[in-house]
Design a protein around this motif. Structure first.
Motif, short mmCIF file in Angstrom:
data_model
loop_
_atom_site.label_atom_id
_atom_site.label_comp_id
_atom_site.label_asym_id
_atom_site.label_seq_id
_atom_site.Cartn_x
_atom_site.Cartn_y
_atom_site.Cartn_z
N ARG A 1 -1.40 -8.49 -18.79
CA ARG A 1 -1.01 -7.21 -18.76
C ARG A 1 0.20 -6.72 -17.71
O ARG A 1 1.04 -5.83 -17.86
N MET A 2 -0.14 -6.89 -16.56
CA MET A 2 0.74 -6.52 -15.45
C MET A 2 2.31 -7.28 -15.71
O MET A 2 3.17 -6.35 -15.52
N GLN A 3 2.09 -8.34 -15.97
CA GLN A 3 3.42 -9.08 -16.26
C GLN A 3 4.08 -8.54 -17.45
O GLN A 3 5.35 -8.26 -17.33
N THR B 1 11.28 2.89 -6.80
CA THR B 1 11.20 2.36 -7.80
C THR B 1 9.53 1.58 -8.42
O THR B 1 9.49 1.06 -9.51
N GLY B 2 8.58 2.43 -7.86
CA GLY B 2 7.17 2.06 -8.57
C GLY B 2 6.62 0.79 -7.78
O GLY B 2 5.67 0.48 -8.37
N LEU B 3 7.41 0.13 -6.98
CA LEU B 3 7.01 -1.01 -6.33
C LEU B 3 6.45 -0.88 -4.97
O LEU B 3 5.99 -1.94 -4.39
N GLY B 4 6.44 0.39 -4.38
CA GLY B 4 6.07 0.52 -2.95
C GLY B 4 4.63 0.14 -2.45
O GLY B 4 4.58 -0.62 -1.60
N LEU B 5 3.56 0.66 -3.11
CA LEU B 5 2.27 0.27 -2.92
C LEU B 5 2.02 -1.24 -3.07
O LEU B 5 1.30 -1.64 -2.35
N SER B 6 2.63 -1.77 -3.91
CA SER B 6 2.34 -3.15 -4.30
C SER B 6 3.17 -4.14 -3.05
O SER B 6 2.40 -4.84 -2.74
N ILE B 7 4.21 -3.72 -2.45
CA ILE B 7 4.89 -4.20 -1.45
C ILE B 7 4.01 -3.95 -0.22
O ILE B 7 3.82 -4.83 0.70
N TRP C 1 -2.49 -0.09 -6.25
CA TRP C 1 -1.88 -1.12 -5.72
C TRP C 1 -1.21 -2.13 -6.40
O TRP C 1 -0.38 -2.85 -6.20
N ASP C 2 -1.33 -1.76 -7.78
CA ASP C 2 -0.67 -2.84 -8.78
C ASP C 2 0.84 -2.48 -8.73
O ASP C 2 1.19 -1.24 -8.48
#
Length: 488
Positions: A250-252, A437-443, A420-421
């Motif tokens: 789903r995340m992919q 970009t929406g990737l901050g917490l995942s980083i 965190w996803d």
């Protein structure tokens, strides 16, 4: 390549036909039962034969002892003791002879009248090396011989018994053994078939579910209660794998969709404004500059997105920590927080800092900068109408604890496990002063996980959120207390 792999897999499946666990267990259980029965019968026959031979030899010894005692009573006079000796042989159920060294039967008056020269010669040779009685086995009989002296002449007491009864018993037992083995084989075949089906049924079910999972069916519930603990553990492991694979799938898909969307938007804007410059505003300096600025901003946004995607890929590939050095974490928090000063002046944000001085850590400085920047930027984007964000750094035990507190709407309990996803965005609508970009917490998660540093979030709906991370002190500071304080 894929077709070749599929053919190879199908070939393995076809080659495995006829060698299923069910059939193997069935065959092994049946064979085991038959072997056990046959082995038991063989051992039983051997033990019976040995025991019967021993009893026969003991009986021969008892008969010989009784005869010798009777002869001794009559001063070894054959004429007076002969009938009594013959009677003793009959009472013990044996046959017996008293022969001289030439093989003449000294009891011929009471037994068969024949001589035994060959037997006498054999006994004479064997008694040359024997100190006492000897036992001779021959076919279906066993004999015991002892040497006596009668009227000054050496003679032999030869007592023999038949082994025919035990041989008949062994023959009967052989037939019984074969019949029992066949019956046991049939019974074991039926019982093992039932047991094999009972054992392999859950394995078959789990296998079929695993195949469905491999085909991409994530709607299954693989968790079940079976009679076997190991199969239950396998089922639980497959269910966990299904959940993780489903989540990753789903995340992919979300990642591809979001990246495609985020790439498409700036590219569309760049193309549109480039066309406008070319067709409309080329001669109008003010419009041309405005359109060019949009192109530059969208290009920056596109570059930032590419950089974040590359960063996330590096972190997931195991490069989230990199080279670690000891640095002043207090100064780093100040420096990163000051990068948001423009929001104080242009948007009226209040970024309050409460930083304890002289706190150090061992980490990759650039990566920790990303963590601090993303957490502060995330708090600014989601803070409340008062536009207040509090940044704290303080000692907590041996560690240095970093916190960012906002006054926004908070995060629901359902959303907390997913924040965190990649590409997570809160359902709350708000204006984002810090472009992301929406990737901050995942980083952030990838970097802190690679460092082995704990992190988390505490939040209540309507009361804001508190994001935190703890940084371990350098090794020498653990040993020397606060000996690093004062370094720069």
């Amino acid at each position: 390549m894929k077709e070749k792999s599929e053919k190879k897999r199908n070939g393995r499946l076809k080659s495995g036909l006829g060698r299923g666990l069910n059939l193997i267990l069935w065959f092994v259980f049946s064979l085991f039962a038959i072997v056990i029965v046959l082995l038991f019968m063989v051992v039983l026959n051997v033990l019976i034969d040995r025991q019967y031979r021993k009893q026969t030899v003991d009986n021969l010894g008892a008969a010989a002892a009784a005869v010798e005692a009777k002869l001794a009573e009559n001063d070894y006079n054959i004429n007076s003791a002969g009938k009594a000796v013959f009677t003793l042989f009959n009472s013990y159920g044996v046959s017996g002879y008293l022969i001289d060294v030439d093989g003449q039967n000294l009891l011929s008056e009471f037994t068969e009248q024949k001589s035994f020269p060959t037997l006498a010669e054999i006994l004479r040779e064997q008694f040359e090396d024997a100190d006492g009685p000897i036992v001779i086995s021959s076919g279906d009989s066993v004999a015991r011989a002892s040497q006596l002296t009668i009227d000054g002449q050496s003679c032999y007491l030869y007592v023999t018994g038949s082994l025919a009864p035990v041989q008949e018993f062994e023959s009967s037992m052989g037939i019984i053994s074969l019949s029992t083995a066949l019956a046991a084989g049939v019974l074991a075949f039926v019982a093992s078939g039932f047991v094999a089906m009972l054992v392999t049924k859950p394995v078959f079910e789990v296998t079929e579910q695993a195949k469905a999972l491999a085909r991409g069916d994530y709607s299954l519930n693989l968790k079940a209660n079976y009679f076997c603990r190991e199969i239950n553990e396998l089922s639980d492991a497959l269910e966990y794998a299904r959940q993780e694979i489903s989540r990753t799938d789903r995340m992919q898909k979300e990642l591809i969709a979001n990246v495609s969307h985020d790439f498409k938007t700036p590219l569309t804007m760049i193309k549109a404004y480039a066309s406008m410059i070319l067709e409309i505003s080329g001669d109008d300096k003010e419009k041309r500059e405005a359109h060019a600025k949009v192109i530059i901003d969208e290009s920056d946004r596109l570059a930032a997105l590419v950089a974040d995607v590359l960063d996330l890929s590096k972190i997931q590939a195991g490069f989230g920590a990199g080279d670690r050095t000891v640095f002043n974490l207090s100064e780093e928090v100040y420096r990163v927080a000051n990068r948001f000063d423009y929001l104080r002046e242009t948007n009226g944000y209040r970024i309050e800092t409460e930083v304890e001085e002289g706190l150090y850590t061992l980490a990759n400085r650039d990566r920790i900068d990303e963590v601090l920047y993303n957490l502060i930027g995330n708090a600014i984007n989601y803070t409340g109408e008062d536009k207040r964000v509090t940044v704290r750094l303080f000692r907590r035990g041996e560690n240095s604890r970093f916190e960012v507190v906002d006054t926004g709407q908070g995060i629901s309990e359902e959303e907390i496990p997913t924040i965190w996803d990649r590409y997570y965005r809160s359902s709350e609508t708000h204006k984002r002063p810090v472009k992301g970009t929406g990737l901050g917490l995942s980083i952030v998660k990838g970097i802190l996980t690679a460092h082995g540093y704990p992190f988390g979030v505490e939040s209540q709906e309507g009361k804001g959120s508190r994001f935190w991370a703890e940084f371990l002190p350098p090794p020498e500071e653990k040993e020397q207390g606060s000996g690093l304080n004062g370094k720069s």
